[in-house]
Design an enzyme around this catalytic site. Structure first.
Site, PDB file in Angstrom:
ATOM      1  N   HIS A  86      25.174  54.416 140.257  1.00 15.29           N
ATOM      2  CA  HIS A  86      23.765  54.163 140.528  1.00 15.29           C
ATOM      3  C   HIS A  86      23.161  55.475 141.043  1.00 15.29           C
ATOM      4  O   HIS A  86      22.552  55.537 142.113  1.00 15.29           O
ATOM      5  CB  HIS A  86      23.585  53.019 141.525  1.00 15.29           C
ATOM      6  CG  HIS A  86      22.575  52.015 141.072  1.00 15.29           C
ATOM      7  ND1 HIS A  86      21.610  51.469 141.879  1.00 15.29           N
ATOM      8  CD2 HIS A  86      22.359  51.453 139.850  1.00 15.29           C
ATOM      9  CE1 HIS A  86      20.867  50.618 141.203  1.00 15.29           C
ATOM     10  NE2 HIS A  86      21.299  50.592 139.964  1.00 15.29           N
TER      11      HIS A  86
ATOM     12  N   HIS B 217      22.158  54.564 128.677  1.00 11.35           N
ATOM     13  CA  HIS B 217      22.762  53.727 129.700  1.00 11.35           C
ATOM     14  C   HIS B 217      23.380  52.460 129.112  1.00 11.35           C
ATOM     15  O   HIS B 217      24.412  51.983 129.582  1.00 11.35           O
ATOM     16  CB  HIS B 217      21.703  53.355 130.739  1.00 11.35           C
ATOM     17  CG  HIS B 217      22.257  52.781 131.996  1.00 11.35           C
ATOM     18  ND1 HIS B 217      22.799  53.556 133.001  1.00 11.35           N
ATOM     19  CD2 HIS B 217      22.363  51.502 132.429  1.00 11.35           C
ATOM     20  CE1 HIS B 217      23.204  52.782 133.986  1.00 11.35           C
ATOM     21  NE2 HIS B 217      22.950  51.531 133.666  1.00 11.35           N
TER      22      HIS B 217
END
Length: 744
Positions: free
Chosen positions: A94, A48
């Site tokens: 998300h 990430h």
């Protein structure tokens, strides 16, 4: 600080690190790491944060143009929109948090992307979203689960954006079986700033104070960056504590406090505490400047007892910023945040050591070379392999069907893929700030006015996931072209794009092949269409129980409408006007909605796109826009020509009379009005402007075909053998979504 760790193998496993990573860490530190240092490396080297699987393929994206002020590398990209003003924008994912806890995950996704924008000094003025779910229509646990997810995600997006007073003006929603185990929630925000008032995420100037502002830190979101860098399985329900909890009212205060701070020129740089929280914000700020930093973690404001350095460095509690202020202005900075009733503490200072030095109650608890951590982040060269499924499905051709045009049209108009999603977008406040000109429900791009300089901005989010499954390179190029074309139909010149690359497990060579092909398609399309990539995000590990999502490279295109011009909309304007097709309809059924609805399959090859012709179509539309001959416009997309015409009629509440050259008894020919050919736009013009339109088309060598006219005696929608009353069409289009999904 250097107390030996026991059971190092288990510690590494829990932090998603391997033995090679551990050896690299020891080389960087020249000693054994402690638990806090391992945790920081784990977060900063996660997929990430480090993009370790994807970085090699992101190189080569076109990122510059005369109007690009800031490209990739900062919190968001920035483009010049004239008269000293700039647009700041970015899209991010998300996905994992929203699947675990849909309302909180979606809400904090919106909050996070808005902070990326106002961290740059811009006031957020528009939100978009791209949300994707599984087989929600099923009468089983999967259908029940995705109804719950849809309700939660929409509520989360609405509650955060509405409370912040930022309009959500558009988006896209799709439903495919591949998302049964992994939904996607991608959030986009655009803000406006003066060119000379752009701020950057930097910490420089020896002795300048490092100041924590915003909410207190809690244990929510702990380890979120690492969680988002892994696949899901049956144990994923236990990940709920890694999902952040947002408070839009606090973020609204933080927004106003930051904008006041920026006006007074009291700071050097500012950074949102996003993924990996205080770890990423501090390391990134110092790293961009080649500086060092000291932080006293016991000074960080906390909202619960028992939090130590480990939790404080990894927590992803929301609504927090890290500021590098100018030395001597600490009091003024603190007074601003105190006025807005926000926490504010001086927790450190900038140094010239190049190290991040962390202290807890006066004792050093970690020391990491900042540049070495980022420079030595793993860059993986994962194996790639063309997916085996393509060898079979790409061979298949579109079948001839036994349904009539009328039957197909009814199925398409009422399908989940095409029917109106007002249940979703009506929950979003699209008019707050009073700048929205075209919003959700009007098809194609949304438009806001920029009152500061008299221009308007069009923006559209798009990804044809079924095309990307069949051919990731072609599908991704089509995503770039379609997002831009949807802005063009509003009268805008597309300037730049932001991408959110959602893919499956990078440890699967077939997924990495998909990723490589997709980035190649984006590069080629962005280069030819002159829409550079100025910001973006990569989301990998969208996989559950070894099932990967379809490649989903979501693209947002932003285009400029010059002052003095009124945006074009899609609704028909006047009876007697002509409807004209710009472009050529071909036999393009691979991955189409008609293929999905009629045959419940995704096979063949997606439509081909000639990017040079697409560019010429954009130039043609600009000439037509300048000539003021276009009354309404709609591109050919899902459902082909028939659905484009139907939407224009429905939005304008006017019937149409259309006879195409495709009306044939041949099975394939009969379906041509449902073909999803690229680089095609339907325009409405006055009959007296046909000669000028044809002249412009000849200049760019774009085919031009008169399809029919606006209006008929009964006000019906008539397209070849299709004849449907306006009332029936409205019921199918506007009411079907809630009926299929069984939403109240």
């Amino acid at each position: 600080m250097n107390q030996p760790l026991e059971n190092i193998s288990e510690i590494l496993k829990n932090h998603k690190l391997d033995q090679n990573d551990y050896e690299q860490i020891k080389q960087i530190l020249h000693r054994e790491p402690n638990l806090l240092e391992i945790a920081i490396f784990s977060a900063m080297w996660s997929e990430h944060c480090s993009y370790k699987s994807s970085k090699k393929y992101l190189k080569g994206f076109p990122t510059t143009a005369p109007y690009v002020i800031v490209g990739p590398g900062e919190n968001a990209g920035v483009i010049d929109i004239g008269d000293g003003y700039a647009a700041v924008f970015k899209i991010e994912s998300h996905n994992h948090p929203s699947f675990i806890e849909p309302r909180a995950g979606a809400a904090t996704g919106v909050g996070g992307i808005m902070r990326d924008i106002f961290t740059m000094g811009a006031r957020p003025v528009a939100n978009l979203n791209s949300i994707r779910f599984g087989e929600i229509y099923r009468d089983d646990e999967i259908g029940k689960k995705h109804k719950y997810l849809l309700r939660g995600v929409v509520d989360g997006i609405a509650s955060y954006g509405n409370c912040m007073g930022v309009p959500t003006i558009g988006g896209e929603t799709s439903f495919e079986a591949c998302y049964n185990g992994n939904i996607l929630v991608n959030a986009f925000t655009l803000g406006i700033v003066k060119n000379e008032e752009i701020f950057y995420g930097r910490a420089e100037g020896i002795g300048n104070p490092v100041i924590y502002v915003g909410s207190k830190t809690g244990a929510d979101g702990l380890g979120g960056a690492v969680m988002s860098s892994d696949s899901f399985n049956e144990d994923s329900k236990s990940l709920r504590p890694t999902v952040q909890i947002g408070d839009p009212f606090t973020e609204k205060l933080l927004l106003e406090a930051c904008l006041e701070l920026f006006e007074k020129k009291l700071i050097v740089g500012i950074q949102d505490m996003g993924a990996a929280g205080l770890s990423s914000s501090s390391f990134e700020m110092a790293g961009r400047s080649g500086s060092g930093m000291i932080m006293h973690l016991d000074k960080v404001p906390v909202r619960e007892e028992g939090l130590g350095p480990y939790e404080l460095m990894l927590s992803e509690s929301q609504e927090r910023m890290l500021i590098c202020a100018k030395k001597g202005f600490e009091k003024e900075v603190m007074e601003i945040f105190q006025k807005w009733e926000l926490d504010v503490e001086i927790i450190g200072e900038v140094t010239d050591t190049g190290n991040m030095e962390l202290f807890w109650n006066g004792e050093k608890c970690a020391q990491i070379p900042i540049e070495a951590l980022s420079e030595n982040a793993p860059i993986l060269d994962r194996p790639i392999s063309k997916p085996k499924y393509l060898n079979e499905i790409n061979k298949n051709e579109y079948k001839r069907n036994t349904f009539s045009q009328q039957e197909i049209f009814k199925k398409l108009l009422s399908s989940l893929d095409i029917s109106d999603k007002s249940w979703i977008y009506s929950q979003y406040d699209s008019t707050v700030q009073t700048n929205t000109i075209v919003s959700s429900g009007q098809t194609d791009a949304s438009v806001i006015r920029i009152k500061e300089n008299g221009t308007s901005l069009a923006m559209n989010v798009n990804c044809p996931v079924r095309y990307c499954y069949l051919d990731p390179k072609q599908g991704s190029a089509i995503a770039v072209a379609t997002a831009g074309r949807n802005c063009v139909t509003r009268g805008a010149k597309p300037l730049a794009i932001s991408d959110c690359l959602n893919f499956g497990n990078p440890q699967n060579p077939e997924v990495m092949w998909q990723f490589k092909e997709a980035t190649d398609g984006i590069k080629e399309a962005a280069q030819i269409l002159q829409t550079p990539v100025i910001s973006g995000n990569v989301s990998l590990y969208n996989q559950t129980d070894s099932v990967d999502i379809y490649p989903t490279p979501t693209i947002v295109s932003v285009g400029l409408i010059q002052k003095g011009y009124t945006p074009i909309t899609s609704g028909l304007k006047e009876k007697g006007n002509l409807l004209v097709l710009l472009g050529e309809i071909r036999e393009d059924f691979g991955g189409s909605v008609v293929q999905k609805i009629i045959y419940n399959t995704c096979e063949g090859k997606p439509p081909k796109i000639d990017l040079e012709k697409e560019k010429h179509l954009w130039e043609l539309m600009k000439d037509n826009f300048d000539s003021k001959i276009i009354k309404s416009a709609k591109d050919i997309g899902k459902g082909g020509l028939s659905i484009a015409l139907a939407k224009m009629a429905l939005l304008g509440n006017m019937g149409i009379e259309i006879k195409t050259a495709f009306n044939s008894s041949d099975g394939v020919q009969k379906d041509m009005i449902f073909s999803e050919s690229q680089s095609c736009i339907v325009v409405e013009i006055n009959p007296e402007d046909l000669t000028l339109l044809q002249k412009n088309c000849k200049k760019y060598q774009i085919p031009c075909s008169v399809l029919g006219k606006v209006g008929n005696k009964n006000g019906d929608i008539c397209i070849d053998s299709i004849a449907m009353s306006m009332s029936e069409a409205k019921k199918l289009f506007f009411d079907s979504f809630c009926e299929i999904v069984k939403l109240s």
